[in-house]
Design a protein around this motif. Structure first.
Motif, PDB file in Angstrom:
ATOM      1  N   ASN A  39      28.244  30.363  53.439  1.00 15.59           N
ATOM      2  CA  ASN A  39      29.022  29.934  52.281  1.00 15.59           C
ATOM      3  C   ASN A  39      28.149  29.857  51.030  1.00 15.59           C
ATOM      4  OD1 ASN A  39      31.242  29.082  50.879  1.00 15.59           O
ATOM      5  ND2 ASN A  39      31.267  27.034  51.722  1.00 15.59           N
ATOM      6  N   LEU A  40      26.904  29.414  51.184  1.00 14.02           N
ATOM      7  CA  LEU A  40      25.995  29.333  50.035  1.00 14.02           C
ATOM      8  C   LEU A  40      25.630  30.710  49.486  1.00 14.02           C
ATOM      9  CD1 LEU A  40      23.538  26.458  50.993  1.00 14.02           C
ATOM     10  CD2 LEU A  40      25.335  26.441  49.258  1.00 14.02           C
ATOM     11  N   SER A  41      25.650  31.740  50.365  1.00 14.84           N
ATOM     12  CA  SER A  41      25.313  33.078  49.877  1.00 14.84           C
ATOM     13  C   SER A  41      26.385  33.627  48.938  1.00 14.84           C
ATOM     14  CB  SER A  41      25.093  34.033  51.049  1.00 14.84           C
ATOM     15  OG  SER A  41      26.325  34.364  51.655  1.00 14.84           O
ATOM     16  N   GLY A  42      27.592  33.117  49.025  1.00 13.60           N
ATOM     17  CA  GLY A  42      28.652  33.557  48.129  1.00 13.60           C
ATOM     18  C   GLY A  42      28.773  32.728  46.864  1.00 13.60           C
ATOM     19  N   LYS A  43      27.969  31.691  46.756  1.00 11.08           N
ATOM     20  CA  LYS A  43      28.072  30.763  45.625  1.00 11.08           C
ATOM     21  C   LYS A  43      27.808  31.410  44.266  1.00 11.08           C
ATOM     22  CE  LYS A  43      26.839  26.094  44.345  1.00 11.08           C
ATOM     23  NZ  LYS A  43      26.202  24.861  44.784  1.00 11.08           N
ATOM     24  N   PRO A  44      26.753  32.226  44.098  1.00 16.35           N
ATOM     25  CA  PRO A  44      26.495  32.773  42.752  1.00 16.35           C
ATOM     26  C   PRO A  44      27.607  33.686  42.240  1.00 16.35           C
ATOM     27  CG  PRO A  44      24.559  33.024  44.144  1.00 16.35           C
ATOM     28  CD  PRO A  44      25.666  32.557  45.022  1.00 16.35           C
ATOM     29  N   LEU A  45      28.086  34.578  43.081  1.00 15.82           N
ATOM     30  CA  LEU A  45      29.122  35.508  42.630  1.00 15.82           C
ATOM     31  C   LEU A  45      30.451  34.789  42.418  1.00 15.82           C
ATOM     32  CD1 LEU A  45      29.617  38.425  41.922  1.00 15.82           C
ATOM     33  CD2 LEU A  45      30.172  38.864  44.292  1.00 15.82           C
ATOM     34  N   ALA A  46      30.765  33.832  43.274  1.00 21.49           N
ATOM     35  CA  ALA A  46      32.001  33.065  43.101  1.00 21.49           C
ATOM     36  C   ALA A  46      31.944  32.238  41.830  1.00 21.49           C
ATOM     37  CB  ALA A  46      32.239  32.177  44.313  1.00 21.49           C
ATOM     38  N   GLY A  47      30.797  31.638  41.560  1.00 22.92           N
ATOM     39  CA  GLY A  47      30.641  30.872  40.325  1.00 22.92           C
ATOM     40  C   GLY A  47      30.775  31.751  39.092  1.00 22.92           C
ATOM     41  N   ALA A  48      30.231  32.952  39.164  1.00 18.65           N
ATOM     42  CA  ALA A  48      30.355  33.880  38.034  1.00 18.65           C
ATOM     43  C   ALA A  48      31.804  34.298  37.833  1.00 18.65           C
ATOM     44  CB  ALA A  48      29.477  35.107  38.263  1.00 18.65           C
ATOM     45  N   ALA A  49      32.523  34.553  38.930  1.00 14.28           N
ATOM     46  CA  ALA A  49      33.928  34.939  38.815  1.00 14.28           C
ATOM     47  C   ALA A  49      34.761  33.803  38.236  1.00 14.28           C
ATOM     48  CB  ALA A  49      34.469  35.346  40.182  1.00 14.28           C
ATOM     49  N   LEU A  50      34.488  32.574  38.675  1.00 12.70           N
ATOM     50  CA  LEU A  50      35.238  31.434  38.145  1.00 12.70           C
ATOM     51  C   LEU A  50      34.922  31.186  36.675  1.00 12.70           C
ATOM     52  CD1 LEU A  50      35.015  28.985  41.160  1.00 12.70           C
ATOM     53  CD2 LEU A  50      37.078  30.051  40.258  1.00 12.70           C
ATOM     54  N   ALA A  51      33.699  31.472  36.259  1.00 14.42           N
ATOM     55  CA  ALA A  51      33.314  31.235  34.866  1.00 14.42           C
ATOM     56  C   ALA A  51      33.786  32.354  33.945  1.00 14.42           C
ATOM     57  CB  ALA A  51      31.799  31.085  34.768  1.00 14.42           C
ATOM     58  N   MET A  52      33.758  33.592  34.421  1.00 15.14           N
ATOM     59  CA  MET A  52      34.055  34.723  33.535  1.00 15.14           C
ATOM     60  C   MET A  52      35.542  35.013  33.395  1.00 15.14           C
ATOM     61  SD  MET A  52      31.344  37.634  33.922  1.00 15.14           S
ATOM     62  CE  MET A  52      29.944  37.606  34.886  1.00 15.14           C
ATOM     63  N   LEU A  53      36.283  34.889  34.483  1.00 13.79           N
ATOM     64  CA  LEU A  53      37.713  35.160  34.394  1.00 13.79           C
ATOM     65  C   LEU A  53      38.411  33.982  33.743  1.00 13.79           C
ATOM     66  CD1 LEU A  53      38.263  36.814  37.866  1.00 13.79           C
ATOM     67  CD2 LEU A  53      38.277  37.939  35.658  1.00 13.79           C
ATOM     68  N   PRO A  54      39.463  34.248  32.966  1.00 20.92           N
ATOM     69  CA  PRO A  54      40.122  33.143  32.253  1.00 20.92           C
ATOM     70  C   PRO A  54      40.756  32.138  33.210  1.00 20.92           C
ATOM     71  CG  PRO A  54      41.340  35.191  32.002  1.00 20.92           C
ATOM     72  CD  PRO A  54      40.057  35.535  32.700  1.00 20.92           C
ATOM     73  N   GLY A  55      40.825  30.900  32.763  1.00 23.22           N
ATOM     74  CA  GLY A  55      41.388  29.834  33.583  1.00 23.22           C
ATOM     75  C   GLY A  55      42.842  30.063  33.935  1.00 23.22           C
ATOM     76  N   GLY A  56      43.577  30.706  33.043  1.00 20.21           N
ATOM     77  CA  GLY A  56      44.980  31.001  33.322  1.00 20.21           C
ATOM     78  C   GLY A  56      45.154  31.928  34.510  1.00 20.21           C
ATOM     79  N   PHE A  57      44.199  32.821  34.707  1.00 17.99           N
ATOM     80  CA  PHE A  57      44.254  33.723  35.868  1.00 17.99           C
ATOM     81  C   PHE A  57      44.184  32.927  37.157  1.00 17.99           C
ATOM     82  CE2 PHE A  57      41.813  36.042  39.094  1.00 17.99           C
ATOM     83  CZ  PHE A  57      42.686  37.093  39.335  1.00 17.99           C
ATOM     84  N   TRP A  58      43.219  31.989  37.234  1.00 21.12           N
ATOM     85  CA  TRP A  58      43.063  31.192  38.446  1.00 21.12           C
ATOM     86  C   TRP A  58      44.232  30.235  38.635  1.00 21.12           C
ATOM     87  CZ3 TRP A  58      39.970  33.355  41.586  1.00 21.12           C
ATOM     88  CH2 TRP A  58      38.850  34.037  41.115  1.00 21.12           C
ATOM     89  N   ASP A  59      44.754  29.709  37.516  1.00 16.16           N
ATOM     90  CA  ASP A  59      45.901  28.814  37.620  1.00 16.16           C
ATOM     91  C   ASP A  59      47.124  29.543  38.167  1.00 16.16           C
ATOM     92  OD1 ASP A  59      44.283  26.873  36.565  1.00 16.16           O
ATOM     93  OD2 ASP A  59      45.185  26.921  34.562  1.00 16.16           O
ATOM     94  N   SER A  60      47.375  30.754  37.667  1.00 12.09           N
ATOM     95  CA  SER A  60      48.540  31.505  38.148  1.00 12.09           C
ATOM     96  C   SER A  60      48.319  32.048  39.557  1.00 12.09           C
ATOM     97  CB  SER A  60      48.872  32.649  37.188  1.00 12.09           C
ATOM     98  OG  SER A  60      47.810  33.576  37.142  1.00 12.09           O
ATOM     99  N   LEU A  61      47.082  32.345  39.901  1.00 10.33           N
ATOM    100  CA  LEU A  61      46.789  32.867  41.240  1.00 10.33           C
ATOM    101  C   LEU A  61      46.959  31.791  42.311  1.00 10.33           C
ATOM    102  CD1 LEU A  61      45.711  35.375  42.795  1.00 10.33           C
ATOM    103  CD2 LEU A  61      43.445  34.389  42.536  1.00 10.33           C
ATOM    104  N   THR A  62      46.527  30.573  42.015  1.00 10.43           N
ATOM    105  CA  THR A  62      46.564  29.508  43.014  1.00 10.43           C
ATOM    106  C   THR A  62      47.752  28.570  42.853  1.00 10.43           C
ATOM    107  OG1 THR A  62      45.196  28.060  41.659  1.00 10.43           O
ATOM    108  CG2 THR A  62      44.064  29.491  43.221  1.00 10.43           C
ATOM    109  N   GLY A  63      48.321  28.495  41.670  1.00 16.72           N
ATOM    110  CA  GLY A  63      49.407  27.558  41.425  1.00 16.72           C
ATOM    111  C   GLY A  63      48.926  26.155  41.119  1.00 16.72           C
TER     112      GLY A  63
END
Length: 101
Positions: A39-63
């Motif tokens: 799980n820690l090996s995926g932390k850098p890329l996941a953090g970058a995706a959460l930071a770079m993609l707009p918050g509205g994308f994650w809100d609509s994707l997850t609800g």
């Protein structure tokens, strides 16, 4: 070119299946420290995706409101990225073994 992409896609699909089986095996045998390391090996890329993609994308994707700051979403995305990384490594090995002799 298309043939090579199809061959790599098949290797990647096999890599995803094997990565999933490895994760299930680790859970079955209680190796949660290894799962945490995975799980820690995926932390850098996941953090970058959460930071770079707009918050509205994650809100609509997850609800969820504020999904980019949610610890559960972050952990799930880290695990998914880690499994994809493992599958890519396996796929590269299978592709080299079977198609690049």
């Amino acid at each position: 070119m298309i043939r090579m992409m199809m061959q790599f896609s098949a290797c990647f699909a096999l890599g995803l299946v094997i990565a999933g089986l490895i994760l299930i095996g680790l859970m079955f045998f209680g190796q949660f420290d290894l799962i945490h390391g995975l799980n820690l090996s995926g932390k850098p890329l996941a953090g970058a995706a959460l930071a770079m993609l707009p918050g509205g994308f994650w809100d609509s994707l997850t609800g969820l409101n504020g999904a980019a700051d949610n610890a559960s979403v972050r952990s799930f995305l880290q695990l998914c990225v880690a499994l994809v990384q493992m599958a890519l490594l396996l796929a590269a090995g299978f592709f080299r073994l079977w198609y690049r002799s």
